[in-house]
Each structure stands twice: as structure tokens, then as C-alpha cells.
Design an enzyme around this catalytic site. Structure first.
Site, mmCIF file in Angstrom:
data_model
loop_
_atom_site.group_PDB
_atom_site.id
_atom_site.type_symbol
_atom_site.label_atom_id
_atom_site.label_comp_id
_atom_site.label_asym_id
_atom_site.label_seq_id
_atom_site.Cartn_x
_atom_site.Cartn_y
_atom_site.Cartn_z
ATOM 1 N N CYS B 88 -36.173 -15.912 -8.879
ATOM 2 C CA CYS B 88 -35.697 -16.052 -10.253
ATOM 3 C C CYS B 88 -34.947 -17.374 -10.393
ATOM 4 C CB CYS B 88 -34.839 -14.874 -10.674
ATOM 5 S SG CYS B 88 -33.679 -14.329 -9.440
ATOM 6 N N GLY B 89 -35.534 -18.409 -9.848
ATOM 7 C CA GLY B 89 -34.970 -19.743 -10.009
ATOM 8 C C GLY B 89 -33.643 -19.876 -9.284
#
Lengths: 137, 291
Positions: B88-89
Site C-alpha cells: 500500500c505504497g
């Protein structure tokens, strides 16, 4: 028609009840209490137990677990961790939960694990309240 | 120049990756909707709760509560709430970074720091510091109030026992689908809430309230509840932020895949053209030789 009071039951997962009712009965800190329209401002903690209210001849029962309630401006608000209508309760599951909690309690007493006792007691109280709420007609 | 077959397999591989990231993006957006609904459902509870708390703390000035006790701060505990899963980044990395910044700042002042990690990702990085006192993993997927209660209870216990003098909460705040930022709030000792908006809308009648039991005893019950609410709220925010961050990350990944595919396709076409040219040269060369 008698005067009514606005009832609101709010749990972390959303509002459960939002209606004008004739009377509310709730399990307060010092025992059950009833609230009618135009009650004085009031604040009490709520125990695990049964909250009931009446609209005309209709009567509803909810199982509530701990929280608190506030009465002000002809409005009664319950903030509880959970609230379930009597007819929504799974009686079998509650029965099993009750048995489980009782068993754990009897074991815990002999082994003396303090944390488990408080937890099991709360579970037992919830299960009993659920059964009661499911059985009241 | 790479062979035709190599490029072809590469293209097929990247396309498959793009399919997966696309699917993850859609799953994340579906989950985000669920998480946002959960947040929405919790909002009335918090606003009512804060109203009641501010009403109460308005009249409670002299009372002494173990959870409100202000001590000289020697040890600080930081609750770090992250997600359980990655991809998720930089979402989790940013939260951890903020927690570490806090840690260094407190240590520079000569205070000891300990962590309580909620969510596996934060624990995985922070355990290298050796300061993680307790960790709760695998609960961000489907957590409920009782999970928050367990965490808040444990932290409150250590505060009351004097193991920590101040507790902070570091989590990922959900501003919008496109924006999530790491945030920190004070957790313990409990600050008296002054909710101005509530005070404006509801005329103060707290003086006339009937309390059952006494206002002080109600405070005693409400404060631990308030901590639960705070932890639960932070967990909800992290849940929503995680999915939003994953959506963005996966969208970027899908776009990157598309870019790679188009670059590889150009490469493939060039390689094919080169092969055809080489073949033609061979044929022409062969024909020349026969003359």
C-alpha cells in the site's frame, strides 16, 4: 396520547433505535430506572441488562452491554457497546455462551486466574441478559 | 537485441502482473467502501461521547483520577497503529517514520521510549529497535470494539502502574481517498475535553444534571471507555487509509505495467523487424551466390 420522549440508542456500529417512545426502562448503575417524557437532566452509567421501551401497546426489549445514558431536553440517549433486539438474538448461541462462561468460571476459581474471571463473568452476564431479552414477550 | 521469444514472455508476464494489480485495486476500493461505512457508523457514537465527556469535565475540576494524573515524564509509550499487510505504497513506512522521529525526540530529552504495535507492519520494522513492549498482529482485517478495549486496557494499566508517564498514539489519519497522513495525538494522561461546537449547540445545563452514581464515579467509568473510543477510532482511520493507499498504489502499479508493456511491444516489433531483415538478407545473399 401521553407525551413522548425521544429515544436514541447508539453503538459503535451505528444507531440502533431512533424513535419517540412513551416510556424507557433501563438497567442503571443503582438498579433499573424508568424515564418518562420531560424527565429532569440525568446522567447514569448502564450495566449489562435489558433496556425496554413502549410505544402505545407495543413493547420492545433490547439487550444492552455497558455504557451510559444521558437525558436532556426531553431526549434520552444511550451510548452502549452493543445493543440487540430480543427477536434478533440467537438463543442457542447465547445458551452455549452461558454454558461456556459457567464452565470457565468454575475452572478459573480452582486455578485462580484473575483476568479470566472478570472476563468470564462479563461474558456470563451478557449471555444471561441475552437469554432474558430473547424470552420476554 | 533480446530474442523475440524472450520479449514475448516478458510482455505476457507484465500483462499478468497488471491483471493482478488491477484486481487488487478493485478489491481495495470495495474494502475501502466497507471501511468508510464503518467509520460513518461510528461517528454519531464519538460525537455523543465527546459531548457527554465535555459536559462532565466542565464540572470536574478538583477530582483526581488515575488516568488524568500529570506526572513528570520519564518514560513515554507510543502506540503505533499500522496495517497488517503491505503493498500500500509508503503508508506504513510514513507512520513508522513518524513514530521513530518521536522516539528520537524523546530520547534526546533523556526519556525512555517503549512501543505498543498494532498491526504487523509496524512491528516488523520497529522490533529492530528492541523497544516493542507488546504487539497485536492480524487484527486489522476485522476488528471490533473489544479488540480496541483490550489494547486500551493494557496501555492504561501500564500507565496507572507507573510504567509509563505519557502515552501517545501514532496512526494514519484518513483525510480523503487521495490523502492519508501519519498523525499523532496525546493519549494519556486524559485531557479534559472542551468541545466548543457541542457547547454552542446545546446550552449548558450541566449544573442541573442528576448523576447516578456521582459525577466523579461516572468519570471513572467514562475515561477507560474514552480510551477505547480513541483506539477504535484510530484503528478505523488506519483501516480506511490502508485501503485508500493500496488503491492508489495499485493504480500506479497498473499504469506502470501498461507503460512497460508498450515499451516492450516497441522492442518486440523492432526485434521482429530485425529478424525479418536478417532473413531477407540471407535469402538475397543465397540467391546472389547461386547466380
Amino acid at each position: 396520547m401521553a407525551q413522548q420522549i425521544a429515544l436514541e440508542v447508539v453503538t459503535p456500529t451505528g444507531a440502533v433505535v431512533n424513535e419517540d417512545v412513551d416510556i424507557v426502562n433501563a438497567p442503571g448503575y443503582g438498579g433499573d430506572f424508568g424515564v418518562l417524557a420531560n424527565h429532569a437532566p440525568f446522567l447514569s452509567t448502564i450495566k449489562i441488562g435489558i433496556l425496554s421501551y413502549e410505544i402505545g401497546k407495543k413493547r420492545e426489549n433490547l439487550m444492552v452491554s455497558g455504557g451510559f445514558c444521558e437525558v436532556s431536553n426531553n431526549k434520552i440517549t444511550f451510548l452502549v457497546e452493543s445493543a440487540e433486539f430480543g427477536y434478533q438474538i440467537d438463543v442457542d448461541r447465547a445458551m452455549k455462551a452461558k454454558e461456556r462462561a459457567e464452565k470457565r468460571l468454575s475452572q478459573a476459581v480452582s486455578h485462580d486466574e484473575s483476568i479470566n474471571v472478570t472476563r468470564a463473568e462479563a461474558a456470563l452476564r451478557r449471555a444471561i441478559a441475552r437469554l432474558k431479552a430473547a424470552n420476554i414477550k | 537485441m533480446p530474442s523475440l521469444k524472450e520479449v514475448k514472455t516478458k510482455i505476457a508476464g507484465v500483462k499478468k502482473t497488471a491483471q493482478i494489480t488491477k484486481a487488487m485495486n478493485m478489491v481495495a476500493s470495495a474494502k475501502l467502501r466497507g471501511a468508510q461505512e464503518k467509520m460513518e457508523a461510528f461517528r454519531p457514537y464519538t460525537s455523543k461521547f465527546n459531548e457527554a465527556m465535555s459536559n462532565l469535565s466542565g464540572r470536574n475540576s478538583g477530582g483526581s483520577f488515575p488516568l488524568m494524573e500529570q506526572r513528570s515524564v520519564k518514560s513515554v509509550e507510543i502506540i503505533v497503529i499500522t496495517s497488517d499487510r503491505g503493498l500500500c505504497g509508503s503508508f506504513n513506512a510514513n507512520i513508522v517514520k513518524l513514530a521513530e522521529q518521536k522516539m528520537r525526540a524523546y530520547e534526546a530529552e533523556g526519556k525512555t521510549v517503549s512501543f505498543v504495535c498494532v498491526g504487523k507492519k509496524g512491528f516488523r520494522t520497529l522490533r529492530k529497535t528492541g523497544k516493542v513492549r507488546k504487539s497485536y498482529g492480524d487484527i486489522m482485517g476485522s476488528f471490533q470494539m473489544f479488540n480496541a478495549r483490550e489494547i486500551a486496557g493494557e496501555v492504561a494499566r501500564s500507565f496507572v502502574d507507573g510504567e509509563s508517564d505519557k502515552v501517545e498514539l501514532v496512526y494514519g489519519a484518513f483525510l480523503s481517498v487521495a490523502r492519508q497522513v501519519p498523525a499523532a495525538t496525546d493519549f494519556l494522561p486524559v485531557q479534559p475535553i472542551v468541545d466548543e461546537t457541542a457547547a454552542e449547540t446545546a446550552p449548558r445545563i450541566s449544573g442541573e444534571y442528576i448523576y447516578e452514581p456521582s459525577a466523579e464515579e461516572i468519570m471513572d467509568v467514562l475515561q477507560p471507555l474514552y480510551l477505547n473510543v480513541m483506539v477504535y477510532h484510530a484503528m478505523l482511520e488506519v483501516g480506511a487509509s490502508e485501503h485508500a493507499a493500496r488503491m492508489t498504489a495499485m493504480d500506479n502499479a497498473t499504469n506502470a505495467c501498461k507503460d512497460i508493456v508498450s515499451n516492450l511491444t516497441i522492442l518486440y516489433n523492432k526485434a521482429r523487424q530485425a529478424a525479418i531483415t536478417a532473413e531477407l538478407m540471407d535469402i538475397v545473399g543465397g540467391a546472389e551466390a547461386l547466380k
